[in-house]
Design a protein around this motif. Structure first.
Motif, PDB file in Angstrom:
ATOM      1  N   ALA A 191     -10.976 -30.724  36.038  1.00  0.00           N
ATOM      2  CA  ALA A 191     -10.742 -32.050  36.624  1.00  0.00           C
ATOM      3  C   ALA A 191      -9.393 -32.619  36.187  1.00  0.00           C
ATOM      4  O   ALA A 191      -8.633 -33.151  37.009  1.00  0.00           O
ATOM      5  CB  ALA A 191     -11.877 -33.000  36.215  1.00  0.00           C
ATOM      6  N   ILE A 192      -9.069 -32.508  34.904  1.00  0.00           N
ATOM      7  CA  ILE A 192      -7.802 -33.065  34.414  1.00  0.00           C
ATOM      8  C   ILE A 192      -6.619 -32.313  35.007  1.00  0.00           C
ATOM      9  O   ILE A 192      -5.611 -32.915  35.405  1.00  0.00           O
ATOM     10  CB  ILE A 192      -7.749 -33.020  32.875  1.00  0.00           C
ATOM     11  CG1 ILE A 192      -8.832 -33.929  32.277  1.00  0.00           C
ATOM     12  CG2 ILE A 192      -6.384 -33.461  32.370  1.00  0.00           C
ATOM     13  CD1 ILE A 192      -8.908 -33.882  30.767  1.00  0.00           C
ATOM     14  N   CYS A 193      -6.720 -30.980  35.082  1.00  0.00           N
ATOM     15  CA  CYS A 193      -5.638 -30.184  35.686  1.00  0.00           C
ATOM     16  C   CYS A 193      -5.370 -30.628  37.117  1.00  0.00           C
ATOM     17  O   CYS A 193      -4.212 -30.782  37.532  1.00  0.00           O
ATOM     18  CB  CYS A 193      -6.016 -28.697  35.680  1.00  0.00           C
ATOM     19  SG  CYS A 193      -5.707 -27.868  34.120  1.00  0.00           S
ATOM     20  N   SER A 194      -6.429 -30.836  37.871  1.00  0.00           N
ATOM     21  CA  SER A 194      -6.291 -31.226  39.270  1.00  0.00           C
ATOM     22  C   SER A 194      -5.656 -32.604  39.391  1.00  0.00           C
ATOM     23  O   SER A 194      -4.767 -32.818  40.223  1.00  0.00           O
ATOM     24  CB  SER A 194      -7.665 -31.209  39.956  1.00  0.00           C
ATOM     25  OG  SER A 194      -8.270 -29.936  39.862  1.00  0.00           O
ATOM     26  N   VAL A 195      -6.104 -33.533  38.565  1.00  0.00           N
ATOM     27  CA  VAL A 195      -5.563 -34.894  38.609  1.00  0.00           C
ATOM     28  C   VAL A 195      -4.081 -34.896  38.254  1.00  0.00           C
ATOM     29  O   VAL A 195      -3.265 -35.561  38.920  1.00  0.00           O
ATOM     30  CB  VAL A 195      -6.347 -35.806  37.642  1.00  0.00           C
ATOM     31  CG1 VAL A 195      -5.626 -37.158  37.481  1.00  0.00           C
ATOM     32  CG2 VAL A 195      -7.759 -36.029  38.158  1.00  0.00           C
ATOM     33  N   MET A 196      -3.700 -34.136  37.228  1.00  0.00           N
ATOM     34  CA  MET A 196      -2.299 -34.083  36.820  1.00  0.00           C
ATOM     35  C   MET A 196      -1.421 -33.519  37.931  1.00  0.00           C
ATOM     36  O   MET A 196      -0.314 -34.001  38.180  1.00  0.00           O
ATOM     37  CB  MET A 196      -2.154 -33.231  35.555  1.00  0.00           C
ATOM     38  CG  MET A 196      -2.746 -33.858  34.313  1.00  0.00           C
ATOM     39  SD  MET A 196      -2.567 -32.808  32.852  1.00  0.00           S
ATOM     40  CE  MET A 196      -0.790 -32.890  32.604  1.00  0.00           C
ATOM     41  N   ILE A 198      -2.060 -33.548  41.192  1.00  0.00           N
ATOM     42  CA  ILE A 198      -2.016 -34.494  42.312  1.00  0.00           C
ATOM     43  C   ILE A 198      -1.044 -35.642  42.004  1.00  0.00           C
ATOM     44  O   ILE A 198      -0.262 -36.071  42.861  1.00  0.00           O
ATOM     45  CB  ILE A 198      -3.427 -35.034  42.614  1.00  0.00           C
ATOM     46  CG1 ILE A 198      -4.308 -33.902  43.163  1.00  0.00           C
ATOM     47  CG2 ILE A 198      -3.365 -36.188  43.612  1.00  0.00           C
ATOM     48  CD1 ILE A 198      -5.767 -34.279  43.324  1.00  0.00           C
ATOM     49  N   ILE A 199      -1.079 -36.138  40.760  1.00  0.00           N
ATOM     50  CA  ILE A 199      -0.158 -37.207  40.359  1.00  0.00           C
ATOM     51  C   ILE A 199       1.285 -36.726  40.461  1.00  0.00           C
ATOM     52  O   ILE A 199       2.173 -37.432  40.973  1.00  0.00           O
ATOM     53  CB  ILE A 199      -0.471 -37.677  38.927  1.00  0.00           C
ATOM     54  CG1 ILE A 199      -1.824 -38.395  38.883  1.00  0.00           C
ATOM     55  CG2 ILE A 199       0.636 -38.604  38.406  1.00  0.00           C
ATOM     56  CD1 ILE A 199      -2.270 -38.780  37.488  1.00  0.00           C
ATOM     57  N   PHE A 275      -2.643 -25.608  41.583  1.00  0.00           N
ATOM     58  CA  PHE A 275      -2.229 -26.801  40.853  1.00  0.00           C
ATOM     59  C   PHE A 275      -1.382 -26.428  39.641  1.00  0.00           C
ATOM     60  O   PHE A 275      -0.389 -27.090  39.323  1.00  0.00           O
ATOM     61  CB  PHE A 275      -3.450 -27.615  40.406  1.00  0.00           C
ATOM     62  CG  PHE A 275      -4.168 -28.282  41.545  1.00  0.00           C
ATOM     63  CD1 PHE A 275      -3.472 -28.734  42.652  1.00  0.00           C
ATOM     64  CD2 PHE A 275      -5.551 -28.457  41.510  1.00  0.00           C
ATOM     65  CE1 PHE A 275      -4.127 -29.357  43.702  1.00  0.00           C
ATOM     66  CE2 PHE A 275      -6.211 -29.080  42.564  1.00  0.00           C
ATOM     67  CZ  PHE A 275      -5.509 -29.524  43.656  1.00  0.00           C
ATOM     68  N   THR A 300       0.221 -41.609  28.249  1.00  0.00           N
ATOM     69  CA  THR A 300      -0.947 -41.117  28.981  1.00  0.00           C
ATOM     70  C   THR A 300      -0.789 -39.642  29.320  1.00  0.00           C
ATOM     71  O   THR A 300      -1.736 -38.852  29.196  1.00  0.00           O
ATOM     72  CB  THR A 300      -1.149 -41.919  30.280  1.00  0.00           C
ATOM     73  OG1 THR A 300      -1.316 -43.304  29.956  1.00  0.00           O
ATOM     74  CG2 THR A 300      -2.380 -41.423  31.031  1.00  0.00           C
ATOM     75  N   LEU A 304      -3.214 -36.529  28.214  1.00  0.00           N
ATOM     76  CA  LEU A 304      -3.813 -35.615  29.183  1.00  0.00           C
ATOM     77  C   LEU A 304      -3.471 -34.163  28.852  1.00  0.00           C
ATOM     78  O   LEU A 304      -4.321 -33.271  28.970  1.00  0.00           O
ATOM     79  CB  LEU A 304      -3.337 -35.955  30.598  1.00  0.00           C
ATOM     80  CG  LEU A 304      -3.905 -37.230  31.225  1.00  0.00           C
ATOM     81  CD1 LEU A 304      -3.270 -37.483  32.595  1.00  0.00           C
ATOM     82  CD2 LEU A 304      -5.418 -37.144  31.366  1.00  0.00           C
TER      83      LEU A 304
END
Length: 437
Positions: A191-196, A198-199, A275, A300, A304
């Motif tokens: 989840a964190i990899c994907s969010v990073m 996408i950001i 990603f 932040t 992460l």
């Protein structure tokens, strides 16, 4: 590839098999997916770097389809006879030699995974120096470089104070809480990899991924085959097919559960690979966790980065004892088939546990690059368990149920596995020794 199960030893003791309620398809999907997703996810982004995005996606799909066929072979041909284990169905087809060969492959695959887990944990805590570049670990970033947070010491501390107490537990049920936590940590990592990513994509900071491979003087067409064993290893879970499948009401339920899990895992693998490649481009390491040592522009972002690395390192620490449990059972059964159960012999239990732990630690220190471990396993024991043995069972067809389609698929599976493995092994040997001459 995650925790494996011994050839003749079920994951959990079946105290009352007749009254046991058949496992649900959803439960089997979770178990299969957990068995597949493990350390393999770490090197998936590196395969995109070697192959390019499009060929990597095609390879993931092809391997997934072949795994689906091989599992269907295993379940159908097992249920046509009297066997209930992978080693059992191989024994029906090829005698004691087949059973022993399966045991040896399971032991090699499991031991290789234990080494990979320790390598990844060492990379996270104490960093690495791939190709001369220095990548700091979490402990070194927090406290600076000291003797006590060196790679050798940090792995030793983890092995002695975290893993050993769990390894000395006699029953697999005792690990159920740590295993549940490990699954949660793996989900957090993805989840964190994907969010990073996408950001970074929204902010325009992503790298341009290579869609197709670039062949030059350093990379030949045959070098592309070295990525195949990595994908094969990442999808190999066949040592868990029988323990999971025989808890279900009928074989078709297991086949359905495997197909759902394969689609899920293929999507996760490709997502993490894409990603990761978007975040780091051609600077991607064979262990993507190493790339997260970069300092971030924001507090932040730094948090992460550390959360990604630590979540997966902790996941592997908790999975390690479960994988070791099955490896230990296989080795004991292989070396001492006439002895009493290992769990009832304290001296033998402790000696085998300590010997495995020491050798895993020494191997992780001696071979700090997981890419080579993945390539070796994917070209040897893993490809045997995933493709060659199931195909051979279908061709042997001791119970006369193989169709013409089965024989064609089995032949294609075996030939493809053998050819790609031989090429990958040859290229690795040439790259390791040929370039030095």
């Amino acid at each position: 590839m995650s925790p494996a199960i011994g050839v003749h030893v079920p994951l959990l003791p079946n105290h009352d098999k007749q009254q046991a309620k058949p496992a649900s398809i959803s439960g089997a999907v979770f178990n299969v997916a957990t068995s597949i997703i493990g350390a393999g996810i770490m090197s998936i982004p590196a395969t995109l770097k070697v192959l390019g995005v499009i060929p990597a996606f095609v390879l993931i799909v092809i391997v997934g389809l072949l795994v689906d066929i091989s599992v269907e072979f295993l379940m159908r041909f097992t249920h046509s006879g009297d066997a209930t284990t992978y080693g059992g169905v191989m024994k029906e087809s090829f005698g004691q030699v087949g059973s022993v060969a399966t045991q040896i492959c399971v032991m090699i695959t499991n031991f290789g995974c234990l080494i990979m887990y320790l390598i990844i944990i060492g990379d996270v805590l104490s960093g690495s120096k791939p190709e001369g570049s220095v990548h700091l670990g979490v402990l070194q970033e927090w406290f600076g470089i000291h003797w006590w947070n060196s790679r050798e010491f940090s792995i030793l501390f983890t092995v002695v104070f975290i893993m050993l107490p769990l390894l000395l537990l006699r029953r697999v049920e005792s690990l159920r809480f740590s295993s549940a936590v490990s699954v949660l940590l793996a989900v957090i990592f993805v989840a964190i990899c994907s969010v990073m990513a996408i950001i970074a994509l929204v902010q325009g900071k992503t790298k341009n991924p290579r869609l197709i491979p670039e062949l030059d003087q350093q990379t030949s067409f045959f070098d592309l085959f070295t990525a195949v064993p990595v994908i094969v290893t990442a999808f190999t879970f066949h040592f868990n097919v029988h323990p999971i499948g025989f808890e279900m009401g009928k074989p078709s339920d297991m086949v359905k559960a495997v197909r759902i899990a394969l689609v899920l895992c293929a999507a996760i693998y490709f997502a993490v690979g894409l990603f990761g490649y978007l975040l780091f481009g051609d600077s991607i390491m064979t262990d993507i966790l190493v790339n997260f040592d970069k300092s971030s522009d924001t507090a932040t972002g730094s948090v992460l980065n550390d959360a990604v690395r630590l979540s997966y390192a902790l996941h592997l620490m908790l999975v390690f004892p479960l994988l070791n449990f099955s490896l230990r059972a296989n080795i004991d059964e292989f070396l001492f088939p006439e002895k009493i159960l290992l769990v009832n012999d304290t001296k033998r239990f402790v000696i085998i546990t300590l010997v495995l732990l020491v050798f895993s630690y020494l191997a992780a220190i001696a071979f700090p690059n997981i890419w080579y471990i993945f390539q070796f396993l994917g070209s040897t024991s893993a490809v045997c368990l995933a493709f060659i043995f199931p195909g051979a069972i279908a061709l042997r067809d001791v119970n006369g149920i193989s169709t013409r389609k089965d024989r064609i698929l089995a032949t294609i599976m075996i030939v493809s596995a053998v050819v790609t493995s031989i090429i990958a092994i040859s290229i690795n040997i040439y790259n390791s020794f040929g370039n030095k001459s």
